[in-house]
Scaffold this active site. Sequence first.
Site, PDB file in Angstrom:
ATOM      1  CG  ASP A  49       9.991   0.121  -0.431  1.00 28.06           C
ATOM      2  OD1 ASP A  49       9.679  -1.089  -0.419  1.00 28.06           O
ATOM      3  OD2 ASP A  49       9.200   1.020  -0.802  1.00 28.06           O
ATOM      4  CD1 TRP A 108       6.228   2.409  -5.894  1.00 29.32           C
ATOM      5  CD2 TRP A 108       4.981   2.986  -4.143  1.00 29.32           C
ATOM      6  NE1 TRP A 108       4.945   2.025  -6.167  1.00 29.32           N
ATOM      7  CE2 TRP A 108       4.156   2.365  -5.106  1.00 29.32           C
ATOM      8  CE3 TRP A 108       4.405   3.441  -2.972  1.00 29.32           C
ATOM      9  CZ2 TRP A 108       2.777   2.165  -4.907  1.00 29.32           C
ATOM     10  CZ3 TRP A 108       3.032   3.252  -2.776  1.00 29.32           C
ATOM     11  CH2 TRP A 108       2.243   2.631  -3.734  1.00 29.32           C
ATOM     12  CE  LYS A 132       4.448  -4.314  -4.920  1.00 25.38           C
ATOM     13  NZ  LYS A 132       3.327  -3.981  -5.783  1.00 25.38           N
TER      14      LYS A 132
HETATM   15  N1  PMP Z   1       6.956   0.513  -2.016  1.00 21.68           N
HETATM   16  C1  PMP Z   1       6.936  -0.050  -3.229  1.00 21.68           C
HETATM   17  C2  PMP Z   1       8.225  -0.139  -4.001  1.00 21.68           C
HETATM   18  C3  PMP Z   1       5.752  -0.545  -3.756  1.00 21.68           C
HETATM   19  O1  PMP Z   1       5.739  -1.098  -4.971  1.00 21.68           O
HETATM   20  C4  PMP Z   1       4.560  -0.446  -2.999  1.00 21.68           C
HETATM   21  C5  PMP Z   1       3.244  -1.012  -3.487  1.00 21.68           C
HETATM   22  N2  PMP Z   1       3.086  -1.185  -4.815  1.00 21.68           N
HETATM   23  C6  PMP Z   1       4.622   0.163  -1.747  1.00 21.68           C
HETATM   24  C7  PMP Z   1       5.841   0.613  -1.276  1.00 21.68           C
HETATM   25  C8  PMP Z   1       3.401   0.296  -0.888  1.00 21.68           C
HETATM   26  O2  PMP Z   1       3.049  -0.951  -0.391  1.00 21.68           O
HETATM   27  P1  PMP Z   1       1.718  -1.190   0.437  1.00 21.68           P
HETATM   28  O3  PMP Z   1       0.577  -0.909  -0.477  1.00 21.68           O
HETATM   29  O4  PMP Z   1       1.816  -2.619   0.840  1.00 21.68           O
HETATM   30  O5  PMP Z   1       1.735  -0.264   1.608  1.00 21.68           O
END
Ligand code: PMP
Length: 362
Positions: A173, A102, A197
């Site tokens: 994030d 991520w 989550k």
């Molecule tokens: N950052 C983290 C730490 C995540 O776990 C996720 C999704 N699992 C995201 C960003 C991306 O999120 P989204 O799919 O809502 O764009």
Amino acid sequence: MQKVFNFNAGPAMLPEAVLLKAQEDMLNWRHTGMSMMEIGHRTDVFQQLVQQIEQNLRELMGVPTHYHVLFLAGGATLQFSMVPINLFTSQKKADYMETGLWSSKAIKEASKFGNVNIVAQAKKEDDLWTIPAPTEWQLSHDADYFHYTPNETITGLAFNHVPILKNIPLVADMTSMILSEPVNVNDFGLIYASAQKNLGQAGITLVIIREDLVKLPLSITPTLLEYATHVTAQSLYNTPPTYSWYILGLVLDWMKEMGGVTAIHSKNCRNAERLYDALDRSQGFYRSSIHPAYRSKMNVSFDLPNDDLLKLFLHESHASGLCCLKGHRAAGGVRASIYNAMPEEGVEKLVLFMDYFMQRFG
Ligand code: PMP
């Protein structure tokens, strides 16, 4: 139907009380005679809801008044772009920690808009993933901001401290750990997290931004990508994901009833300890690749001695009502996501299953 515990990483388990309340409200929300999904976002009843949600969130997280609270669409992924677009100054320079998939994705997006300095990367020590200590970080000292991912959802590699930086806004994030532990919002310039989550249903993203960071980006920036637009319109510039917002509100009500972040955090610690204890006493049957100092309390990942046992573990756990334990496609293995809604009963049942499985195949 047998009770199922859902260990999915997101969209993830919701508190039963939230689902029951949503069911009760389904056809007649707040005496309107309509479903919440059918209510206009400019109505008084919806405005009251969003005000209440912001107030509850500020209370639960202790958000100071010089921070704006925004509810946006586009997921955390859109924040990977909105952060650099809005926070870069003319020098367009940012520091990023790279600790997993991520944060790598965030880096990739930011690099499209300016210069990214990778401060440090996760590394293996004695075959276990660690995060380098701050003394090893290559900070640029004049960056427009510093970005990190406190909890990498896929591997379960987590920071065990909040980075302390002088005069550089800290951007986090918090998608997979928001509201799971107390944080001091004053330490941050900007926090973002998508909802699926710990905040409820997919479709809405929380952004908390210190007011001095709301600037006007380049004039070619699409209106919807400017934080200033959403601050002025109080997150209602265009039609928002109303139902996701409503579910987020129910989750916050539930959190308050549970005793707030401190009480939930204690429960989360007990759940994580119980699971890691099961890994540690398995003498290598269940193997984690994360150094104990950087273990996530939200995503516990581990592997089994071979692929056949892994398949059997996933099959039998599912049949026992322990659902969605398969690791992310990029990591394999097992991943138990134990967010705020996971009761202790769910983790106890998982640990019993793990012990029993090991007795038979260990
Ligand atoms: N950052 C983290 C730490 C995540 O776990 C996720 C999704 N699992 C995201 C960003 C991306 O999120 P989204 O799919 O809502 O764009």
